[in-house]
Motif scaffolding. Structure first.
Motif, PDB file in Angstrom:
ATOM      1  N   LEU A  27       0.823  -1.205   0.000  1.00 37.71           N
ATOM      2  CA  LEU A  27       0.000   0.000   0.000  1.00 37.71           C
ATOM      3  C   LEU A  27       0.858   1.257   0.000  1.00 37.71           C
ATOM      4  CD1 LEU A  27      -2.855   1.267   0.382  1.00 37.71           C
ATOM      5  CD2 LEU A  27      -2.553   0.882   2.846  1.00 37.71           C
ATOM      6  N   GLY A  86      -3.298   6.308   1.667  1.00 36.38           N
ATOM      7  CA  GLY A  86      -3.038   4.949   2.119  1.00 36.38           C
ATOM      8  C   GLY A  86      -3.203   4.804   3.620  1.00 36.38           C
ATOM      9  N   PHE A  87      -2.932   5.863   4.365  1.00 35.48           N
ATOM     10  CA  PHE A  87      -3.112   5.813   5.815  1.00 35.48           C
ATOM     11  C   PHE A  87      -4.588   5.631   6.168  1.00 35.48           C
ATOM     12  CE2 PHE A  87       0.876   8.347   5.473  1.00 35.48           C
ATOM     13  CZ  PHE A  87       1.723   7.429   6.093  1.00 35.48           C
ATOM     14  N   LEU A 118      -5.487   2.055   5.342  1.00 35.73           N
ATOM     15  CA  LEU A 118      -4.950   1.157   6.368  1.00 35.73           C
ATOM     16  C   LEU A 118      -5.821   1.184   7.619  1.00 35.73           C
ATOM     17  CD1 LEU A 118      -2.751  -0.756   7.414  1.00 35.73           C
ATOM     18  CD2 LEU A 118      -1.415   1.275   8.022  1.00 35.73           C
ATOM     19  N   ARG A 119      -6.237   2.369   8.032  1.00 33.85           N
ATOM     20  CA  ARG A 119      -7.109   2.489   9.209  1.00 33.85           C
ATOM     21  C   ARG A 119      -8.382   1.666   9.015  1.00 33.85           C
ATOM     22  NH1 ARG A 119      -7.580   7.688   9.178  1.00 33.85           N
ATOM     23  NH2 ARG A 119      -5.925   8.049  10.688  1.00 33.85           N
ATOM     24  N   LEU A 133      -8.863  -0.855   6.870  1.00 38.18           N
ATOM     25  CA  LEU A 133      -8.541  -2.286   6.795  1.00 38.18           C
ATOM     26  C   LEU A 133      -8.460  -2.898   8.184  1.00 38.18           C
ATOM     27  CD1 LEU A 133      -5.736  -2.268   4.070  1.00 38.18           C
ATOM     28  CD2 LEU A 133      -7.987  -3.352   3.855  1.00 38.18           C
ATOM     29  N   ARG A 134      -7.804  -2.219   9.090  1.00 38.32           N
ATOM     30  CA  ARG A 134      -7.615  -2.743  10.444  1.00 38.32           C
ATOM     31  C   ARG A 134      -8.898  -2.705  11.273  1.00 38.32           C
ATOM     32  NH1 ARG A 134      -4.206  -5.485   8.412  1.00 38.32           N
ATOM     33  NH2 ARG A 134      -1.995  -5.016   8.575  1.00 38.32           N
ATOM     34  N   VAL A 181       0.102  -5.999   5.743  1.00 41.62           N
ATOM     35  CA  VAL A 181       0.224  -4.801   4.920  1.00 41.62           C
ATOM     36  C   VAL A 181       1.648  -4.263   4.980  1.00 41.62           C
ATOM     37  CG1 VAL A 181      -0.530  -2.413   4.563  1.00 41.62           C
ATOM     38  CG2 VAL A 181      -2.206  -4.164   5.228  1.00 41.62           C
ATOM     39  N   MET A 197       3.541  -0.987   3.884  1.00 47.17           N
ATOM     40  CA  MET A 197       3.449   0.389   3.387  1.00 47.17           C
ATOM     41  C   MET A 197       4.724   0.651   2.599  1.00 47.17           C
ATOM     42  SD  MET A 197       0.570   1.920   4.503  1.00 47.17           S
ATOM     43  CE  MET A 197       0.934   3.636   4.209  1.00 47.17           C
ATOM     44  N   ALA A 200       2.104   4.966  10.389  1.00 49.90           N
ATOM     45  CA  ALA A 200       1.855   3.653   9.791  1.00 49.90           C
ATOM     46  C   ALA A 200       1.857   2.560  10.867  1.00 49.90           C
ATOM     47  CB  ALA A 200       2.896   3.353   8.721  1.00 49.90           C
ATOM     48  N   ALA A 219       0.296  -1.040  10.225  1.00 49.30           N
ATOM     49  CA  ALA A 219       1.114  -1.593   9.133  1.00 49.30           C
ATOM     50  C   ALA A 219       2.062  -2.640   9.702  1.00 49.30           C
ATOM     51  CB  ALA A 219       1.903  -0.482   8.447  1.00 49.30           C
TER      52      ALA A 219
END
Length: 123
Positions: A52, A61-62, A65-66, A68-69, A79, A81, A94, A99
């Protein structure tokens, strides 16, 4: 069984470099370049590992990621980064967001491959 990578990246040269590195080693690499629709691609493709970028069009992407988690269906997907943003504050963010690994561009082919293998438990 073929292992699947979803590369969420908007820079064509990076996409081709990472795809080459990983497909040469037997990975199936899907790519996507729009931050706004990245989560739907994760749900559709069900990757073993996500690579990502932090800076994407339409959504960072941040933020991805938030989300996704926060989702039980994607919370455990490893993941990496992979970003040009290599400042400590970016690394810290990250890490806080979950990440598994953080790598800056430019990167070495061996480094990307080793990281992906470790994240997928294939090393």
């Amino acid at each position: 069984m073929v292992r699947r990578i979803l590369l969420i990246e908007d820079e064509p040269n990076i996409i081709e470099a990472v795809r080459y590195i990983l497909t040469r080693e037997g990975w199936a690499v899907d790519t996507h370049s729009d931050g706004a629709t990245a989560l739907s691609q994760v749900a559709r493709r069900r990757p073993d590992v996500i690579i990502l970028d932090a800076m994407l069009p339409n959504r960072s992407g941040f933020d991805i990621l938030r989300d996704l988690r926060a989702d039980a269906a994607t919370a455990e997907i490893p993941v990496l980064m992979l970003t040009a943003r290599g400042q400590q504050k970016d690394r810290d963010l990250a890490e806080r967001l979950g990440a598994d690994r953080f790598m800056t561009k430019p990167f070495s082919n061996a480094e990307v491959l080793a990281c992906v293998q470790a994240l997928a438990g294939a090393d």
